[in-house]
Structures are given as structure tokens and as C-alpha cells.
Motif scaffolding. Structure first.
Motif, short mmCIF file in Angstrom:
data_model
loop_
_atom_site.label_atom_id
_atom_site.label_comp_id
_atom_site.label_asym_id
_atom_site.label_seq_id
_atom_site.Cartn_x
_atom_site.Cartn_y
_atom_site.Cartn_z
N ASN A 311 0.71 -1.28 -0.04
CA ASN A 311 0.01 -0.07 -0.14
C ASN A 311 0.92 1.28 0.05
O ASN A 311 0.49 2.39 -0.27
CB ASN A 311 -1.01 0.13 1.15
N HIS A 312 2.01 1.15 0.40
CA HIS A 312 2.90 2.32 0.37
C HIS A 312 3.15 3.02 -1.16
O HIS A 312 3.42 4.20 -1.35
CB HIS A 312 4.31 2.21 0.92
N LYS A 313 2.92 2.15 -2.18
CA LYS A 313 2.89 2.65 -3.37
C LYS A 313 1.85 3.53 -3.86
O LYS A 313 1.93 4.08 -4.86
CB LYS A 313 3.12 1.38 -4.60
N PHE A 314 0.87 3.44 -3.17
CA PHE A 314 -0.64 4.21 -3.40
C PHE A 314 -0.99 5.08 -2.34
O PHE A 314 -0.56 4.88 -1.18
CB PHE A 314 -1.67 3.02 -3.61
N ASN A 315 -1.61 6.04 -2.91
CA ASN A 315 -2.39 7.05 -1.89
C ASN A 315 -1.37 7.67 -1.18
O ASN A 315 -1.88 8.33 -0.03
CB ASN A 315 -3.35 6.35 -0.93
N GLY A 316 -0.30 8.12 -1.58
CA GLY A 316 0.69 9.05 -0.84
C GLY A 316 1.62 8.19 -0.03
O GLY A 316 1.32 7.29 0.49
N TRP A 317 2.92 8.65 -0.10
CA TRP A 317 4.15 7.88 0.50
C TRP A 317 4.21 8.21 1.96
O TRP A 317 4.89 7.66 2.74
CB TRP A 317 5.53 8.30 -0.24
N ALA A 318 3.40 9.15 2.42
CA ALA A 318 3.23 9.71 3.95
C ALA A 318 2.76 8.41 4.55
O ALA A 318 2.82 8.42 5.99
CB ALA A 318 2.84 11.02 4.00
N GLY A 330 -14.43 5.51 2.75
CA GLY A 330 -13.81 5.37 1.45
C GLY A 330 -12.86 6.21 1.20
O GLY A 330 -12.55 7.25 1.60
N LEU A 331 -12.15 6.05 -0.32
CA LEU A 331 -11.24 6.96 -0.54
C LEU A 331 -11.14 7.27 -2.06
O LEU A 331 -10.98 6.40 -2.73
CB LEU A 331 -9.59 6.44 -0.15
N LYS A 332 -11.12 8.30 -2.50
CA LYS A 332 -10.86 8.66 -4.04
C LYS A 332 -9.48 9.46 -3.96
O LYS A 332 -9.59 10.46 -3.16
CB LYS A 332 -12.00 9.68 -4.36
N ASN A 354 -4.83 14.57 -4.38
CA ASN A 354 -6.22 15.18 -3.79
C ASN A 354 -7.12 14.02 -3.44
O ASN A 354 -7.28 13.24 -4.21
CB ASN A 354 -6.62 16.10 -4.94
N PHE A 355 -7.27 14.03 -2.07
CA PHE A 355 -8.16 13.00 -1.56
C PHE A 355 -9.40 13.53 -1.03
O PHE A 355 -9.46 14.69 -0.22
CB PHE A 355 -7.37 12.45 -0.18
N THR A 356 -10.41 12.74 -1.47
CA THR A 356 -11.65 13.06 -1.08
C THR A 356 -12.38 11.84 -0.58
O THR A 356 -11.87 10.59 -0.88
CB THR A 356 -12.64 13.62 -2.10
#
Length: 422
Positions: A311-318, A330-332, A354-356
Motif C-alpha cells: 500500500n505504500h505505493k498508493f495514496n501517498g508515500w506519507a 472510503g477514498l478517492k 487530492n484526497f476526497t
């Protein structure tokens, strides 16, 4: 412990084989064609969550990975592998890790960096190839497709290993078929084996360079079944173009593990979308991506859960969404990337996310925040196998929690790393 008997037996057998050079009477070599590979990966990491009850964390760690593969009994295509990985923090403990909380002089807990000092058996397996069919049994690293659902999380110092028995077949031209039984996995946050009773089915057919079709069914015991299809391809039209279009759905777990009475509430009803387009124009990299992991709603749908993905590859490295857990809403993730890559220069890449929220309640906003990521990686000249990397991630909170408390805080993470492979 019952489920890891196979890996333990294979380890004992392999150690025995590698301790004796040949059978004394027959002269038959027990092992041959020995190959050794390894990696040293020292890393500096800083993690800071603003305006929180924790204090900035800093870690200095090194991953040592060593694996030995040898042919067995001079039987063609029969081999055994044993590997170990060890993470050292050199006594520097100004960070917390899951299950291992540390504090500063003011009794304030350090932020989380998931690389505690530990060692584990990373590989212990036997492999056999017969024609275009490969048989595998034991512990190894297993990455499927783009690692979104099954991966090793290789970015973390303690990489995940899987205890599996699988068959990989390529008899039909351009078609790969994999069937795997997973009875355990360990790594990332700890070395204790999580026992399971899962089945992985994966198929990929290459129609042409421009179209590959991948279908999968990952039946994770007492978690969910994830069934999906992905279309991928590369097109050379002056610029080098690539794309990915993927859809998956999660349903109730068909496989179970543990006390059957505890499985009655294992429910899942979720969907996943991923659209990606990228281009390489004479070394300049551009790309856009849109990923949706569904959230809960009033008709009983659950949040999508990539439980064993890298999951580190996805949705931001932080890793904001995976340290705290994905929001129930959920997450967009709408993101764009730009960079440059050549053999001599290395690779530099910047990504904006950009997360929504996928679902909202009442008059809540759907804004879960944004993130800017940056990485530069290049080979170090003069030393074969040595690579350097610097990496930075900055998450900015949104104006809603929506089932996601971590969105109340900004977070910054920075890394400096060397990797020497031999």
C-alpha cells in the motif's frame, strides 16, 4: 504454529543439504550451482505529525538481506532457497513502531516509523520446473501484478514473506496461470507469522504490447474475496505511452480460518476502480491517475480493504491512510505526476494527490486532504550495485474527518537511503 510446519521442515532440510557437500558412497552431489545474493540498505527516516500528542521521530536503520539458492541432487530444475533478513537500529530508538512505543525525555511518545529492530526467516523454499510449469513450496516473497492487492511492501525494511504452495503455468503462448495456497505470512510490522487459509488465483493474457488482460480472485480467509480485471498496455507513438484500467469488487470471505463461530460477522461488499495514463517523452515523464476505494453507506456496503497490498505505493508515500487505517467513508485519490528519467541522470519524480471521501454523512465535507511527494534515485558511480535515494512526502489535512481521524493533522516524512545489492 501448525500452519508453518511446512516452512520449518523445508528450512531444516535445506540447512541439512547445505551442510554436506556430497553423498559419501555414491559421489552424488547433494547441492550444486550455489548462488548467493544479498542487499545492505542503510536508511535515515524522519516522520513528524503536526499538532499531535506525539513528537517527531527519527530512525537510523539498516536492512541486511542474504539468500542462498542451490540445485539439489543434480536434478535438473530442482532447487532450494534459504534467506534471512535482519533490521538493525544501532541502539537508536527515537521512534515508535507498531507494538513498540518509545518516549522522549518528556514522556511524549515518538511518531510511528514501522521499522523496528528484528530479524526473520525471509525465504525457505523448494522449487521445481517441468517444461513451462513451475512448482513452489515454502516461504518466499510474492508480488502479483502491480502489488495493489498481493505484495511484499518492499519499501519497509522488514519485507513481507508468504508461506505458500503454488503452481505457475505458461504452456499456452502469452498466457500465465497461477494458483496458490497461502498458509501464512509475516513481515512489515512484525516477524510473528499470521496463519491463514487463503487461495490466490491469477491469470494474465498478452494480446499484444498494447493490450494485456489480467484477471484475479484473491480469497483471503476471514477477510474478503477480491475479484477483478485489469487492462494494461504500452504504445509507442513517438512518445512511449502506457495505461491501466482496472475494476475489482469485494464480497464475503469464502475461506475461513480459526474458530468457525467467530466467522459469522465476516462481511464485505465493496468496489474498486483504477484509471492510469502515463507518457515518457524523450525522458520527460507525465501521468495522471484516479483511484476509488469505496466506503460504507446506508445500504450496508463496506469500505474496500487492500489488506495484503504493497500500500505504500498508493495514496501517498506519507502512509497516512495506512498507518491510521483507511477511512470508513472510503477514498478517492486523484493524482498527477511529472518527472524526468535517463540512464545517466537517474530518475526524479514529483506527485500531487487530492484526497476526497467516497461517501459522506449529513452536511460533512468530502475533503480528506492533499499530499505532495518527491523522489530522486540514481546509481552511485564507481560502485557496481550501489544506488542512492532521497524521498519526501508532505500531507496536508482536509476539513473533514468522515471516519478518518488522522485527517486532522498534517504530516511530513523524509528519507535518505543507500542500497547495495550483490
Amino acid at each position: 504454529m501448525k500452519k508453518i510446519i511446512l516452512s520449518s521442515a523445508l528450512l531444516s532440510a535445506t540447512l541439512g543439504l547445505l551442510s554436506t557437500a556430497s553423498a559419501s558412497d555414491s559421489g552424488l552431489n547433494i547441492f550444486n550451482d550455489i548462488k548467493i545474493k544479498g542487499e545492505l540498505r542503510p536508511r535515515y527516516e524522519m516522520a513528524n505529525v503536526d499538532k499531535s500528542a506525539t513528537t517527531r521521530a527519527i530512525s537510523f536503520t539498516n536492512r541486511t538481506h542474504l539468500a542462498v539458492t542451490a540445485g539439489l541432487f543434480e536434478v535438473e530444475n530442482l532447487s532450494a532457497t534459504i534467506g534471512l533478513q535482519s533490521i538493525n537500529n544501532f541502539g537508536y530508538t527515537n521512534y515508535s513502531s507498531p507494538g513498540n512505543l518509545n518516549y522522549d525525555s518528556n514522556a511524549k511518545q515518538y511518531d510511528i516509523i514501522a521499522d523496528k529492530q528484528q530479524a526473520m526467516l525471509s525465504e525457505a523454499s523448494i522449487d521445481y520446473k517441468m517444461g513451462k510449469t513451475a512448482f513452489h513450496a515454502g516461504r518466499s516473497q510474492l508480488n502479483l501484478d502491480n502489488q495493489r492487492f498481493i505484495g511484499t511492501v518492499g519499501w519497509r525494511q522488514t519485507e513481507r514473506s508468504y508461506d505458500t504452495a503454488y503452481v505457475l503455468n505458461k504452456d499456452v503462448e502469452n498466457l500465465e496461470l497461477l494458483g496458490a495456497y497461502v498458509y501464512g505470512y509475516a513481515g512489515v510490522t512484525g516477524v510473528t507469522t499470521t496463519e491463514t487459509n487463503s487461495i490466490l488465483l491469477h491469470a494474465k493474457y498478452k494480446v499484444s504490447d498494447a493490450l494485456n488482460i489480467t484477471a484475479y480472485d484473491y480469497m483471503l480467509a476471514s477477510i474478503s474475496d477480491t475479484i477483478g480485471i485489469a487492462l494494461t498496455g504500452k504504445i509507442d507513438a513517438g512518445a512511449k505511452l502506457k495505461y491501466r484500467a482496472e475494476y475489482a469488487m469485494q464480497s464475503d470471505a469464502s475461506m475461513e480460518y480459526g474458530n468457525a463461530a467467530s466467522q459469522t460477522n465476516v462481511k464485505a461488499d465493496a468496489t474498486y476502480y483504477n484509471l492510469d495514463f502515463g507518457a515518457n517523452i524523450s525522458g520527460f515523464l507525465v501521468g495522471v491517475n484516479y483511484e476509488v476505494l469505496s466506503g460504507t453507506n446506508s445500504v450496508g456496503k463496506t469500505a474496500f480493504n487492500p489488506a495484503l497490498g504493497t500500500n505504500h505505493k498508493f495514496n501517498g508515500w506519507a502512509d497516512v491512510f495506512y498507518v491510521a487505517g483507511l477511512p470508513t467513508s472510503g477514498l478517492k485519490d486523484a493524482n498527477a505526476r511529472i518527472g524526468y528519467k535517463t540512464k545517466s541522470f537517474g530518475k526524479i519524480l514529483a506527485v500531487y494527490h487530492n484526497f476526497t471521501a467516497d461517501t459522506t454523512t449529513g452536511n460533512n465535507s468530502d475533503n480528506l486532504g492533499s499530499e505532495i511527494d518527491f523522489v530522486y534515485v540514481n546509481k552511485i558511480p564507481g560502485v557496481n550495485g550501489l544506488t542512492g535515494l532521497i524521498k519526501y512526502a508532505s500531507f496536508s489535512k482536509g476539513d473533514t474527518t468522515n471516519g478518518f481521524t488522522a485527517s486532522q493533522n498534517d504530516k511530513q516524512v523524509a528519507w535518505a537511503q543507500l542500497s547495495y545489492k550483490f
